[in-house]
Enzyme design. Structure first.
Site, PDB file in Angstrom:
ATOM      1  N   ASP A   1       0.870  -1.178   0.000  1.00  0.00           N
ATOM      2  CA  ASP A   1       0.000   0.000   0.000  1.00  0.00           C
ATOM      3  C   ASP A   1       0.903   1.222   0.000  1.00  0.00           C
ATOM      4  O   ASP A   1       2.019   1.170   0.546  1.00  0.00           O
ATOM      5  CB  ASP A   1      -0.877  -0.008   1.261  1.00  0.00           C
ATOM      6  CG  ASP A   1      -2.081   0.903   1.150  1.00  0.00           C
ATOM      7  OD1 ASP A   1      -3.208   0.394   0.998  1.00  0.00           O
ATOM      8  OD2 ASP A   1      -1.898   2.150   1.201  1.00  0.00           O
TER       9      ASP A   1
ATOM     10  N   ARG B   1     -17.788   6.091   4.800  1.00  0.00           N
ATOM     11  CA  ARG B   1     -17.734   6.792   3.507  1.00  0.00           C
ATOM     12  C   ARG B   1     -19.143   6.820   2.897  1.00  0.00           C
ATOM     13  O   ARG B   1     -19.805   5.802   2.793  1.00  0.00           O
ATOM     14  CB  ARG B   1     -16.758   6.082   2.567  1.00  0.00           C
ATOM     15  CG  ARG B   1     -15.320   6.216   3.027  1.00  0.00           C
ATOM     16  CD  ARG B   1     -14.372   5.439   2.162  1.00  0.00           C
ATOM     17  NE  ARG B   1     -14.520   4.009   2.289  1.00  0.00           N
ATOM     18  CZ  ARG B   1     -13.775   3.115   1.647  1.00  0.00           C
ATOM     19  NH1 ARG B   1     -12.828   3.518   0.824  1.00  0.00           N
ATOM     20  NH2 ARG B   1     -13.950   1.824   1.825  1.00  0.00           N
TER      21      ARG B   1
ATOM     22  N   CYS C   1     -19.500   1.803  -2.248  1.00  0.00           N
ATOM     23  CA  CYS C   1     -19.777   1.083  -3.496  1.00  0.00           C
ATOM     24  C   CYS C   1     -20.998   1.618  -4.229  1.00  0.00           C
ATOM     25  O   CYS C   1     -20.868   2.242  -5.282  1.00  0.00           O
ATOM     26  CB  CYS C   1     -19.924  -0.403  -3.215  1.00  0.00           C
ATOM     27  SG  CYS C   1     -18.340  -1.149  -2.811  1.00  0.00           S
TER      28      CYS C   1
ATOM     29  N   THR D   1     -13.297  -1.780  -8.570  1.00  0.00           N
ATOM     30  CA  THR D   1     -14.438  -1.593  -9.462  1.00  0.00           C
ATOM     31  C   THR D   1     -14.106  -0.487 -10.457  1.00  0.00           C
ATOM     32  O   THR D   1     -13.811   0.645 -10.055  1.00  0.00           O
ATOM     33  CB  THR D   1     -15.691  -1.214  -8.647  1.00  0.00           C
ATOM     34  OG1 THR D   1     -15.918  -2.264  -7.706  1.00  0.00           O
ATOM     35  CG2 THR D   1     -16.901  -1.042  -9.539  1.00  0.00           C
TER      36      THR D   1
ATOM     37  N   GLY E   1     -25.696   3.854   1.187  1.00  0.00           N
ATOM     38  CA  GLY E   1     -24.478   4.659   1.251  1.00  0.00           C
ATOM     39  C   GLY E   1     -23.297   3.739   1.087  1.00  0.00           C
ATOM     40  O   GLY E   1     -23.398   2.674   0.484  1.00  0.00           O
TER      41      GLY E   1
ATOM     42  N   ASN F   1     -35.327  -3.083   0.874  1.00  0.00           N
ATOM     43  CA  ASN F   1     -35.313  -2.487   2.212  1.00  0.00           C
ATOM     44  C   ASN F   1     -35.491  -0.987   2.119  1.00  0.00           C
ATOM     45  O   ASN F   1     -34.663  -0.302   1.528  1.00  0.00           O
ATOM     46  CB  ASN F   1     -33.978  -2.764   2.908  1.00  0.00           C
ATOM     47  CG  ASN F   1     -33.702  -4.242   3.058  1.00  0.00           C
ATOM     48  OD1 ASN F   1     -34.639  -5.030   3.172  1.00  0.00           O
ATOM     49  ND2 ASN F   1     -32.456  -4.634   3.040  1.00  0.00           N
TER      50      ASN F   1
HETATM   51  N1  LIG Z   1     -15.434  -1.811   0.084  1.00  0.00           N
HETATM   52  C1  LIG Z   1     -16.220  -2.693  -0.515  1.00  0.00           C
HETATM   53  O1  LIG Z   1     -17.170  -3.232   0.053  1.00  0.00           O
HETATM   54  C2  LIG Z   1     -15.950  -3.060  -1.944  1.00  0.00           C
HETATM   55  C3  LIG Z   1     -16.576  -4.202  -2.490  1.00  0.00           C
HETATM   56  C4  LIG Z   1     -16.313  -4.539  -3.822  1.00  0.00           C
HETATM   57  C5  LIG Z   1     -15.485  -3.738  -4.584  1.00  0.00           C
HETATM   58  N2  LIG Z   1     -14.925  -2.629  -4.041  1.00  0.00           N
HETATM   59  C6  LIG Z   1     -14.016  -1.830  -4.885  1.00  0.00           C
HETATM   60  O2  LIG Z   1     -12.683  -2.173  -4.535  1.00  0.00           O
HETATM   61  C7  LIG Z   1     -11.832  -1.025  -4.608  1.00  0.00           C
HETATM   62  C8  LIG Z   1     -11.177  -0.772  -3.269  1.00  0.00           C
HETATM   63  O3  LIG Z   1     -12.181  -0.506  -2.309  1.00  0.00           O
HETATM   64  P1  LIG Z   1     -11.843  -0.444  -0.755  1.00  0.00           P
HETATM   65  O4  LIG Z   1     -13.129  -0.264  -0.048  1.00  0.00           O
HETATM   66  O5  LIG Z   1     -10.951  -1.559  -0.384  1.00  0.00           O
HETATM   67  O6  LIG Z   1     -11.018   0.922  -0.718  1.00  0.00           O
HETATM   68  P2  LIG Z   1     -10.058   1.462   0.432  1.00  0.00           P
HETATM   69  O7  LIG Z   1     -10.041   2.929   0.297  1.00  0.00           O
HETATM   70  O8  LIG Z   1     -10.443   0.854   1.746  1.00  0.00           O
HETATM   71  O9  LIG Z   1      -8.622   0.865   0.054  1.00  0.00           O
HETATM   72  C9  LIG Z   1      -7.856   1.322  -1.011  1.00  0.00           C
HETATM   73  C10 LIG Z   1      -6.399   1.214  -0.572  1.00  0.00           C
HETATM   74  O10 LIG Z   1      -5.578   1.483  -1.712  1.00  0.00           O
HETATM   75  C11 LIG Z   1      -4.465   2.237  -1.263  1.00  0.00           C
HETATM   76  N3  LIG Z   1      -3.888   2.915  -2.440  1.00  0.00           N
HETATM   77  C12 LIG Z   1      -4.400   3.949  -3.143  1.00  0.00           C
HETATM   78  N4  LIG Z   1      -3.570   4.273  -4.145  1.00  0.00           N
HETATM   79  C13 LIG Z   1      -2.521   3.421  -4.096  1.00  0.00           C
HETATM   80  C14 LIG Z   1      -1.350   3.253  -4.849  1.00  0.00           C
HETATM   81  N5  LIG Z   1      -1.092   4.040  -5.887  1.00  0.00           N
HETATM   82  N6  LIG Z   1      -0.490   2.270  -4.508  1.00  0.00           N
HETATM   83  C15 LIG Z   1      -0.748   1.469  -3.470  1.00  0.00           C
HETATM   84  N7  LIG Z   1      -1.846   1.594  -2.694  1.00  0.00           N
HETATM   85  C16 LIG Z   1      -2.724   2.549  -3.006  1.00  0.00           C
HETATM   86  C17 LIG Z   1      -5.024   3.167  -0.211  1.00  0.00           C
HETATM   87  O11 LIG Z   1      -4.014   3.659   0.646  1.00  0.00           O
HETATM   88  C18 LIG Z   1      -6.010   2.223   0.506  1.00  0.00           C
HETATM   89  O12 LIG Z   1      -5.405   1.559   1.597  1.00  0.00           O
HETATM   90  C19 LIG Z   1     -12.733   0.111  -5.087  1.00  0.00           C
HETATM   91  O13 LIG Z   1     -12.662   0.178  -6.487  1.00  0.00           O
HETATM   92  C20 LIG Z   1     -14.117  -0.342  -4.664  1.00  0.00           C
HETATM   93  O14 LIG Z   1     -15.122   0.208  -5.473  1.00  0.00           O
HETATM   94  C21 LIG Z   1     -15.130  -2.280  -2.744  1.00  0.00           C
END
Ligand SMILES: NC(=O)c1ccc[n+]([C@@H]2O[C@H](COP(=O)([O-])OP(=O)(O)OC[C@H]3O[C@@H](n4cnc5c(N)ncnc54)[C@H](O)[C@@H]3O)[C@@H](O)[C@H]2O)c1
Length: 459
Positions: free
Chosen positions: A30, A346, A279, A121, A276, A270
């Site tokens: 990260d 978020r 996603c 995503t 919110g 629901n």
């Molecule tokens: N949160 C969910 O429930 C969920 C479910 C399915 C898909 N997604 C998708 O997955 C992706 C990630 O979501 P999330 O909730 O885990 O986000 P998040 O913000 O919790 O995590 C993203 C991580 O990426 C790191 N990051 C950003 N830029 C970087 C880089 N250049 N190099 C290395 N690390 C970097 C950030 O520091 C952070 O820790 C998004 O596209 C989201 O839409 C999320």
């Protein structure tokens, strides 16, 4: 297989930990050194039930490691999962700058063929752009890249169980080698060969996940289409709730009966404060903009978004009407996370509700079982109190904004005694209206009959 996971947020940590627990060698990275420091000290930067156990077990087995040096993760890996954030731009389009940034780093650190997998995503056609970027950024290094899309469907709060027991694994690929590699990565999950800490000692019997092989564009579209449909179901239920309030129906009865039709299904019908999180809101926006850019007016989804935004206005209006004057009233808030069992705030509707009440001059005392620390910097002027009874103490109103199980189980007789005015506005229809009235509360929720009994709150 040697895997790299880039991005240690909700998706990256669950993906990396579960893949390592299932037998792969995972190096996760990260660009936030504080986050990597915490992980290397054995601490999780997020709250996700069960994740600590999987992570500990995978680390103890020597299969999961963390580094802030992206190259250290990428160089030895056979396959790389991109799990970075794709937040919305002002326009609603997905901000793909983190993906671009990661492509540059992967290209710079690669010396052998790599399968680069989009798990973040992203809008359709990102795969093509990513392949091109890897090729351009890595042109002098001699490494070759194949790109695949593997959208993630986990739900925060139940993410570990969802990853171990998915209903489907979608892989968008361009060649048989990538398909074979992804089948190998997911083999333990397809064959049920892994240790699942969520269902100890034994997982419930269930069907094996469907392994769906598609084109990259289809896989990208599947994720946006799925999330948009879920949002659509919620907005639909919310409009039914509005009708129930006007016409004297009970939204729970209506949505239950509607959901029993197998063509419709009960999930996500629901009503309440709306959706919110990181996603649904951003993915729907991105899908609308993607359609627009391609000459398609997805007005259906624009309406889904508009209905969802209106929920907050409608809820605040309910509070206003019940309180009469909001200014200088003490309002207790139970629930800040966008849904239960997560600390993620978020795009949480609760955050926006509290902001509006603060702007109207209310004194807000807020609580959440795990999300207070994340909410604190977003809510200047609110007080944060861990004990729900203390939140209720002397309050003119108590708002239920996230449906945590703990709140259902509160001693409501005690809450009644604590409050200055026994008024509850329940944005999640968590409590039984008849019982709350019996206890002496003035109780308001969405779309249920006793709301309209004295027509105080019809909107
Ligand atoms: N949160 C969910 O429930 C969920 C479910 C399915 C898909 N997604 C998708 O997955 C992706 C990630 O979501 P999330 O909730 O885990 O986000 P998040 O913000 O919790 O995590 C993203 C991580 O990426 C790191 N990051 C950003 N830029 C970087 C880089 N250049 N190099 C290395 N690390 C970097 C950030 O520091 C952070 O820790 C998004 O596209 C989201 O839409 C999320």
């Amino acid at each position: 297989m040697r895997l790299a996971v880039i991005g240690c947020g909700y998706v990256g940590l669950v993906t990396g930990s579960c893949l390592a627990e299932a037998g792969h060698e995972v190096m996760a990275t990260d660009n936030d050194p504080v986050r990597i420091g915490m992980l290397n000290a054995g601490r999780l930067p997020i709250y996700e039930p069960g994740l600590d156990k999987v992570m500990e077990s995978a680390i103890a087995a020597g299969r999961l490691r963390f580094t802030s040096d992206c190259a250290q993760a990428v160089t030895p890996a056979d396959a790389i999962f991109i799990c970075v954030g794709t937040p919305p731009l002002e326009s609603g389009e997905a901000d793909l700058s983190a993906i671009d940034n990661v492509a540059r780093q992967i290209a710079a650190a690669s010396r052998s063929p790599k399968l680069v997998i989009e798990k973040s995503t992203v809008p359709a056609q990102t795969g093509e752009q990513l392949r091109h970027a890897l090729h351009v950024y890595g042109r002098s290094k001699g490494a070759t890249f194949r790109v695949a899309s593997n959208p993630e469907f986990l739900r925060e709060g139940t993410a570990v169980g969802d990853f171990f027991h998915p209903d489907r694994i979608v892989v968008g690929v361009e060649d048989v080698e990538s398909e074979a590699q992804l089948r190998e990565i997911y083999k333990p999950f397809l064959e049920g060969r892994f240790h699942c800490p969520v269902h100890e000692p034994k997982c419930p019997a269930g069907p094996a996940p469907v392994f769906l092989v598609t084109t990259i564009a289809s896989a990208e579209l599947i994720k946006h289409a799925s999330n948009s449909f879920l949002g659509l179901k919620i907005s639909y239920a919310n409009l039914i709730a509005d009708l129930c309030e006007k016409l004297g129906g009970n939204v729970e009865e209506v949505t239950r009966a509607v959901g029993l039709d197998p063509r419709i299904g009960p999930h996500f019908l629901n009503d309440g404060l709306g959706f919110g999180g990181f996603c649904l809101p951003k993915d729907i926006q991105a899908f609308i903009r993607l359609a627009e850019k391609n000459g398609i007016d997805f007005s259906l989804l624009k309406e889904v978004e508009a209905v969802n935004k209106r929920r907050i206005d409608q809820f605040v209006e309910k509070v206003r009407r019940a309180l009469w004057v909001v200014k200088e009233k003490t309002v207790g808030v139970l629930g800040l996370a966008f849904k239960p069992n997560t600390d993620d705030v978020r795009f949480a509707p609760a955050i926006e509700v509290v902001r509006r009440l603060l702007a109207e001059g209310a004194t807000v005392r807020a609580s959440d079982p795990v999300a207070m620390e994340r909410a604190r910097p977003l809510l200047n002027g609110a007080a944060f109190v861990a004990d729900p009874y203390e939140v209720a103490h002397g309050a003119d109103a108590l708002l239920l904004l996230t449906e945590w199980k703990e709140y259902r189980e509160l001693d409501w007789k005690r809450i009644y005694r604590e409050m200055a005015r026994p008024l509850i506005v329940d944005a999640r229809n968590m409590l039984p209206p008849a019982k709350m009235k019996e206890l002496g509360f003035e109780y308001h929720s969405f779309g249920r009959p006793d709301l309209t009994a004295n027509t105080v709150l019809t909107l």
